[in-house]
Design an enzyme around this catalytic site. Structure first.
Site, PDB file in Angstrom:
ATOM      1  N   LYS A   1      -7.341   6.839 -17.601  1.00  0.00           N
ATOM      2  CA  LYS A   1      -6.274   6.783 -16.608  1.00  0.00           C
ATOM      3  C   LYS A   1      -4.897   6.924 -17.239  1.00  0.00           C
ATOM      4  O   LYS A   1      -4.008   7.543 -16.669  1.00  0.00           O
ATOM      5  CB  LYS A   1      -6.341   5.473 -15.810  1.00  0.00           C
TER       6      LYS A   1
ATOM      7  N   LYS B   1     -18.346  14.126  -9.125  1.00  0.00           N
ATOM      8  CA  LYS B   1     -18.659  13.168  -8.076  1.00  0.00           C
ATOM      9  C   LYS B   1     -17.583  13.225  -6.995  1.00  0.00           C
ATOM     10  O   LYS B   1     -16.419  13.537  -7.257  1.00  0.00           O
ATOM     11  CB  LYS B   1     -18.810  11.759  -8.644  1.00  0.00           C
TER      12      LYS B   1
ATOM     13  N   LYS C   1     -11.847  10.208  -4.243  1.00  0.00           N
ATOM     14  CA  LYS C   1     -10.539  10.339  -3.600  1.00  0.00           C
ATOM     15  C   LYS C   1      -9.522  10.942  -4.553  1.00  0.00           C
ATOM     16  O   LYS C   1      -8.482  11.414  -4.128  1.00  0.00           O
ATOM     17  CB  LYS C   1     -10.060   8.981  -3.083  1.00  0.00           C
TER      18      LYS C   1
HETATM   19  P1  ADP Z   1     -13.167   6.962  -6.088  1.00  0.00           P
HETATM   20  O1  ADP Z   1     -13.969   7.655  -7.145  1.00  0.00           O
HETATM   21  O2  ADP Z   1     -13.061   7.730  -4.834  1.00  0.00           O
HETATM   22  O3  ADP Z   1     -11.837   6.519  -6.634  1.00  0.00           O
HETATM   23  P2  ADP Z   1     -13.849   4.253  -6.433  1.00  0.00           P
HETATM   24  O4  ADP Z   1     -13.869   4.441  -7.911  1.00  0.00           O
HETATM   25  O5  ADP Z   1     -12.698   3.517  -5.834  1.00  0.00           O
HETATM   26  O6  ADP Z   1     -13.983   5.661  -5.722  1.00  0.00           O
HETATM   27  O7  ADP Z   1     -15.226   3.579  -6.027  1.00  0.00           O
HETATM   28  C1  ADP Z   1     -15.390   2.583  -5.058  1.00  0.00           C
HETATM   29  C2  ADP Z   1     -16.870   2.333  -4.914  1.00  0.00           C
HETATM   30  O8  ADP Z   1     -17.532   3.488  -4.365  1.00  0.00           O
HETATM   31  C3  ADP Z   1     -17.590   2.038  -6.232  1.00  0.00           C
HETATM   32  O9  ADP Z   1     -18.576   1.039  -6.007  1.00  0.00           O
HETATM   33  C4  ADP Z   1     -18.238   3.341  -6.591  1.00  0.00           C
HETATM   34  O10 ADP Z   1     -19.410   3.159  -7.363  1.00  0.00           O
HETATM   35  C5  ADP Z   1     -18.568   3.941  -5.230  1.00  0.00           C
HETATM   36  N1  ADP Z   1     -18.482   5.406  -5.293  1.00  0.00           N
HETATM   37  C6  ADP Z   1     -17.356   6.117  -5.415  1.00  0.00           C
HETATM   38  N2  ADP Z   1     -17.598   7.435  -5.415  1.00  0.00           N
HETATM   39  C7  ADP Z   1     -18.943   7.561  -5.298  1.00  0.00           C
HETATM   40  C8  ADP Z   1     -19.820   8.694  -5.240  1.00  0.00           C
HETATM   41  N3  ADP Z   1     -19.351   9.934  -5.289  1.00  0.00           N
HETATM   42  N4  ADP Z   1     -21.145   8.472  -5.101  1.00  0.00           N
HETATM   43  C9  ADP Z   1     -21.625   7.206  -5.020  1.00  0.00           C
HETATM   44  N5  ADP Z   1     -20.849   6.105  -5.077  1.00  0.00           N
HETATM   45  C10 ADP Z   1     -19.526   6.263  -5.219  1.00  0.00           C
HETATM   46 NA    NA Z   2     -11.743   5.852  -8.881  1.00  0.00          NA
END
Ligand code: ADP
Ligand code: NA
Length: 330
Positions: free
Chosen positions: A114, A197, A200
């Protein structure tokens, strides 16, 4: 306690959760809540480790909480609260900052990623100390396990090390939590870039399916999902990542085996599969969207639910913090 304690959270860093959050986190949480004493947190103090617009942050915090409830987190059963409503999180985080080694914290790969993305000078000290705040989140509730994705394993390891260190130096105080890495949980990929993956943080939202988007928007995104040229509906993660991602989503949301979906669509085109999937997604999200909007229409009720949960969280967290201060001579 009679039931084991779990703690999990998500940042309020978007207007809407996405399909990955829904499948990878939220729907798992709703299944766990009856077997655990569950604390689900909207971690807004983590969100400010990167710049936030104040009005937007407040709005997103409410929207995230509303989506948790709308997706099935029962505020009467689980403690669903906002991190900044419980001052013990920042208080314990400070204590843990004094226990964590600078070298140890410097090895956190999420910080490296990050801070690199932001540029070393732009990254805040808060971004660096984020793992100690996360450790405080978990340890305050004496959590036995922490359901997280693989990317959080290192932070939970650090949490365990800090708990053991504290207990060793100051006497048994913390439960040492286990990471409950969601092994069986499907990873959802970006519809336009099925090598990455769904996140957001993606540069474009074209491949990001959001819980609160209008059905027409979601439908368009699914119809435009990247597939391949051989027009065969078959699961093969390496050779056919786009189609496999669509099949995974279809399977998880309907509870059907991938094979059963493959045979239903045997001999038909990608367009049919996408149409079918758009319907499945809409059936899943429509009730969540409606309930979220109802909750957001009655702010006073939502705020009341969050305040009641904060009372319970403050009670549990405050007791842990009192033991910590007492043990340390504070
Ligand atoms: P992002 O990647 O959108 O920033 P976060 O890191 O805030 O999402 O993840 C929040 C929750 O959602 C975590 O528990 C994470 O494991 C799950 N998560 C996020 N993206 C995925 C994905 N593409 N597939 C499965 N689980 C996900
Ligand atoms: Na994230």
């Amino acid at each position: 306690h009679t039931r084991p304690v779990i703690f999990s959270g998500m940042q309020p860093s978007s207007d809407s959760l996405h399909l990955g959050n829904y499948i990878g986190a939220l729907s798992q949480w709703t299944q766990m809540q009856s077997s655990f004493d569950a604390f689900f947190c909207v971690v807004n103090l983590h969100a400010i480790t990167v710049p936030q617009d104040p009005a937007e942050l407040a709005e997103r915090t409410r929207r995230t909480a509303a989506q948790y409830i709308a997706a099935g987190i029962d505020p009467a059963q689980s403690t669903l609260f906002v991190q900044s409503h419980v001052p013990a999180h920042t208080e314990l985080a400070w204590v843990l900052n004094t226990l964590a080694g600078f070298g140890e914290a410097s090895r956190m790969t999420q910080f490296k990623d990050k801070s690199q993305r932001q540029g070393a000078d732009a990254a805040s000290v808060g971004l660096f100390t984020y793992p100690m705040l996360m450790a405080a989140d978990i340890l305050l509730y004496q959590a036995d396990s922490v359901p997280v994705g693989e990317d959080q394993r290192q932070h939970v390891e650090l949490t365990r090390d800090l708990a053991l260190r504290f207990n060793h130096r100051f006497g048994e105080t913390f439960t040492v939590p286990e990471a409950q890495i969601q092994k069986g949980t499907a990873k959802i990929y970006d519809l336009q870039d099925p090598a990455s993956k769904m996140s957001k943080s993606a540069e474009s939202e074209a491949g990001l399916v959001k819980v609160l988007d209008a059905p027409s928007v979601t439908r368009k995104k699914i119809m435009r999902a990247v597939t391949d040229a051989d027009a065969e509906i078959r699961f093969d993660r390496d050779a056919k990542p786009g189609v496999s991602n669509l099949l995974t989503i279809y399977s998880v949301l309907t509870g059907r085996m991938v094979e059963s979906i493959e045979s239903e669509y045997d001999g038909r085109g990608y367009g049919d599969l996408k149409k079918g999937l758009a319907e499945v997604v809409e059936e899943t999200f429509a009730p969540v969207r409606e309930r979220t909007n109802e909750l957001l229409d009655d702010r006073a009720e939502l705020d009341r639910l969050l305040a009641a949960a904060a009372d319970r969280a403050n009670d549990v967290a405050g007791r842990t913090l009192a033991r910590v201060y007492d043990a340390m001579g504070l």
